[in-house]
Scaffold this motif. Structure first.
Motif, PDB file in Angstrom:
ATOM      1  N   ASN A  32      -1.676   3.705  -8.738  1.00  0.00           N
ATOM      2  CA  ASN A  32      -0.998   4.036  -7.529  1.00  0.00           C
ATOM      3  C   ASN A  32      -1.564   4.686  -6.420  1.00  0.00           C
ATOM      4  N   ASP A  33      -2.072   3.915  -5.411  1.00  0.00           N
ATOM      5  CA  ASP A  33      -3.005   4.433  -4.377  1.00  0.00           C
ATOM      6  C   ASP A  33      -2.297   4.793  -3.131  1.00  0.00           C
ATOM      7  N   PRO A  34      -1.849   6.165  -3.049  1.00  0.00           N
ATOM      8  CA  PRO A  34      -1.153   6.349  -1.854  1.00  0.00           C
ATOM      9  C   PRO A  34      -1.737   6.216  -0.556  1.00  0.00           C
ATOM     10  N   ARG A  35      -1.340   5.760   0.620  1.00  0.00           N
ATOM     11  CA  ARG A  35      -2.292   5.495   1.752  1.00  0.00           C
ATOM     12  C   ARG A  35      -1.351   5.846   3.145  1.00  0.00           C
ATOM     13  N   PRO A  36      -0.832   6.695   3.177  1.00  0.00           N
ATOM     14  CA  PRO A  36      -0.848   8.123   2.710  1.00  0.00           C
ATOM     15  C   PRO A  36       0.525   8.426   2.057  1.00  0.00           C
ATOM     16  N   TYR A  37       0.363   9.278   1.279  1.00  0.00           N
ATOM     17  CA  TYR A  37       1.256   9.563   0.197  1.00  0.00           C
ATOM     18  C   TYR A  37       2.810   9.654   0.764  1.00  0.00           C
ATOM     19  N   GLY A  38       3.554   9.027   0.077  1.00  0.00           N
ATOM     20  CA  GLY A  38       5.081   8.959   0.673  1.00  0.00           C
ATOM     21  C   GLY A  38       5.516   7.877   1.763  1.00  0.00           C
ATOM     22  N   LEU A  39       4.532   7.349   2.474  1.00  0.00           N
ATOM     23  CA  LEU A  39       4.470   6.635   3.304  1.00  0.00           C
ATOM     24  C   LEU A  39       4.341   5.262   3.099  1.00  0.00           C
TER      25      LEU A  39
END
Length: 163
Positions: A32-39
């Motif tokens: 799970n690679d957030p790019r950015p986190y939550g978006l």
């Protein structure tokens, strides 16, 4: 045109990409690679595409994106545009996942359902493409089809539906 246009990415919709990223990491074992986190979360399955003999090729497995429906990026308008809600009813795109040889369709379905997914159907064989398959809807309304190759002489259990 001498070269085909290339599919490089498919996105799923979610109102909570961070939670959806955790769901797919736990169900399929992906990074799970957030790019950015939550978006926006990029799901990285790892490994390489296989050739017809099952050997690794230099091509990495496709990635899957999860975007936030409240403001889908990229878009020229920094505030995004309508609609800002999930589309959970009716027909929509489906994502097909080839089940790894060291996992099972039933185990994946169990993990998905335990985390809020809904079983759509299972125990089906599609002769045209020689594959066993099942499907679930994730908690955000996305439809996921699981696929297991039938092989040279598929043995279809009596309780399976067929087409």
């Amino acid at each position: 045109m001498t070269n085909p246009n290339t599919l490089i990415f498919v996105d799923l919709s979610s109102d909570d990409p961070a939670k959806a990223g955790e769901f797919y990491a736990e169900v399929f074992g992906w990074e799970n690679d957030p790019r950015p986190y939550g978006l926006y979360h990029r799901m990285v399955p790892g490994g390489q595409m296989k050739d017809s003999e099952g050997n690794d090729t230099p091509i990495g497995n496709f990635h899957l994106g999860i975007h936030k429906v409240a403001n889908v990026r990229p878009h020229p308008d920094k505030d995004g545009v309508e609609p800002r809600t999930l589309s959970t009813e009716g027909r929509k795109s489906r994502v097909w996942i080839l089940v790894s040889e060291d996992d099972s369709m039933d185990a994946i379905l169990d993990r998905a359902i335990e985390r809020g997914a809904t079983l759509l159907w299972k125990d089906h064989f599609w002769k045209e493409f020689n594959g066993f398959n099942a499907a679930f809807q994730d908690p955000w309304g996305n439809e996921i089809i699981l696929w297991v190759k039938g092989g040279d002489n598929p043995q279809i259990p009596a309780n399976f539906t067929q087409e």
